[in-house]
Design an enzyme around this catalytic site. Structure first.
Site, PDB file in Angstrom:
ATOM      1  N   THR A  36      34.234  41.559  44.007  1.00 19.43           N
ATOM      2  CA  THR A  36      34.049  40.431  44.978  1.00 19.43           C
ATOM      3  C   THR A  36      33.104  39.505  44.119  1.00 19.43           C
ATOM      4  O   THR A  36      31.867  40.120  44.177  1.00 19.43           O
ATOM      5  CB  THR A  36      33.467  40.679  46.256  1.00 19.43           C
ATOM      6  OG1 THR A  36      34.574  41.601  47.163  1.00 19.43           O
ATOM      7  CG2 THR A  36      33.399  39.303  47.114  1.00 19.43           C
ATOM      8  N   ALA A  82      26.247  44.559  41.798  1.00 16.97           N
ATOM      9  CA  ALA A  82      26.979  45.639  41.467  1.00 16.97           C
ATOM     10  C   ALA A  82      27.783  45.340  40.430  1.00 16.97           C
ATOM     11  O   ALA A  82      28.292  46.502  39.657  1.00 16.97           O
ATOM     12  CB  ALA A  82      27.844  45.809  42.835  1.00 16.97           C
ATOM     13  N   ASP A  83      28.192  44.187  40.163  1.00 16.34           N
ATOM     14  CA  ASP A  83      29.253  43.602  39.177  1.00 16.34           C
ATOM     15  C   ASP A  83      28.453  44.142  37.574  1.00 16.34           C
ATOM     16  O   ASP A  83      29.082  44.584  36.770  1.00 16.34           O
ATOM     17  CB  ASP A  83      29.668  42.399  38.997  1.00 16.34           C
ATOM     18  CG  ASP A  83      28.421  41.302  38.968  1.00 16.34           C
ATOM     19  OD1 ASP A  83      27.302  41.935  39.270  1.00 16.34           O
ATOM     20  OD2 ASP A  83      28.575  40.359  38.563  1.00 16.34           O
TER      21      ASP A  83
END
Length: 261
Positions: free
Chosen positions: A7, A110-111
């Site tokens: 996301t 997070a990515d």
């Protein structure tokens, strides 16, 4: 089969990953934190069937997100429609498994952490990951796979939108490579394309040169993100382009979840 969900600020990417860790299908939809689990399910179920699979084939779900408000509905998607509790990258049994060697480890997106994991599986030694998304990020991954920091610049489309919004006489244009290498345009649109495109090439060259000099050892450069392909023709910039880097990292996190916990 694993459903991996990345996301981002602009798009949510979904991928079906088989038991061998290979991505067999991928889709994306615009990020909207208000989108419900039911809406995701209707859209995704049709795509899964069109690809020749069934919802029941999905046995696990893993999510990485930089949009906290979107997480709840994606977790609900997993429990309500895939009959499993979604794993969230960086939490519980899917801890990073790498060191975040920065001043604020809790603030690392997070990515970017997942990209570091994937990059470490692809190349030895020092790595620089360039991700072209809403922001353009440059990340240093050490020989041991540790995340060592980087830099953040406005993304290509974000810069274009800002230019259009702030300058009354300039039109909205799409980002694309100019027809030649001239940096002297003769039309307004041509000049905008030159400024954005070659401006970004110069930024990439400049930041890479400074990062490599600071690292002081051989470095592999890996590019990812939807817009990486725009700059792929400049072979001197990247050693490889991996559009699915984040999704591959999620698949690796899932496979190594017991080791990382």
């Amino acid at each position: 089969m694993l459903l991996a969900i990345d996301t981002g600020n602009t798009n949510v990417k979904f991928a079906l990953v088989n038991d061998a860790g290979e991505i067999v299908q991928r889709w994306r939809i615009a990020t909207d934190a208000r989108r419900t689990a039911d809406e995701y399910a209707v859209w995704l179920d049709q795509l899964i069937q069109m690809a020749g699979f069934h919802r029941a084939d999905v046995k696990a779900v893993i999510i990485a997100t930089v949009v906290p408000r979107a997480l709840h509905n994606l977790q609900l998607l997993a429990t309500r429609y895939f009959g499993c509790e979604a794993l969230v990258a960086g939490r519980g049994s899917v801890g990073w498994g790498i060191q975040l060697r920065v001043a604020e480890p809790h603030a690392v997106g997070a990515d970017r952490a997942v990209n570091a994991i994937a990059a470490h599986s692809l190349a030895d030694g020092h790595k620089i990951v360039i991700s072209f998304g809403t922001a353009t990020t440059f990340d240093h991954v050490g020989p041991d796979g540790s995340y060592r920091g980087g830099s953040i610049a406005p993304g290509v489309n974000l810069s274009l939108d800002a230019l259009y919004a702030a300058a009354a006489m300039l039109p909205r244009i799409a980002i694309e490579p100019p027809p030649n290498e001239s940096v002297i345009g003769t039309t307004t649109v041509g000049q905008m394309q030159i400024g954005i495109y070659w401006g970004y090439v110069a930024m990439i060259e400049g930041i890479l040169a400074r990062m490599k000099a600071e690292i002081g050892e051989p470095v592999s450069v890996i590019a990812t993100g939807g817009l990486a392909i725009l700059f792929q023709q400049h072979g001197h910039l990247f050693d490889r382009v991996e559009p699915d880097l984040t999704l591959r990292g999620l698949a690796l996190l899932y496979r190594n979840r017991d080791i990382n916990s």
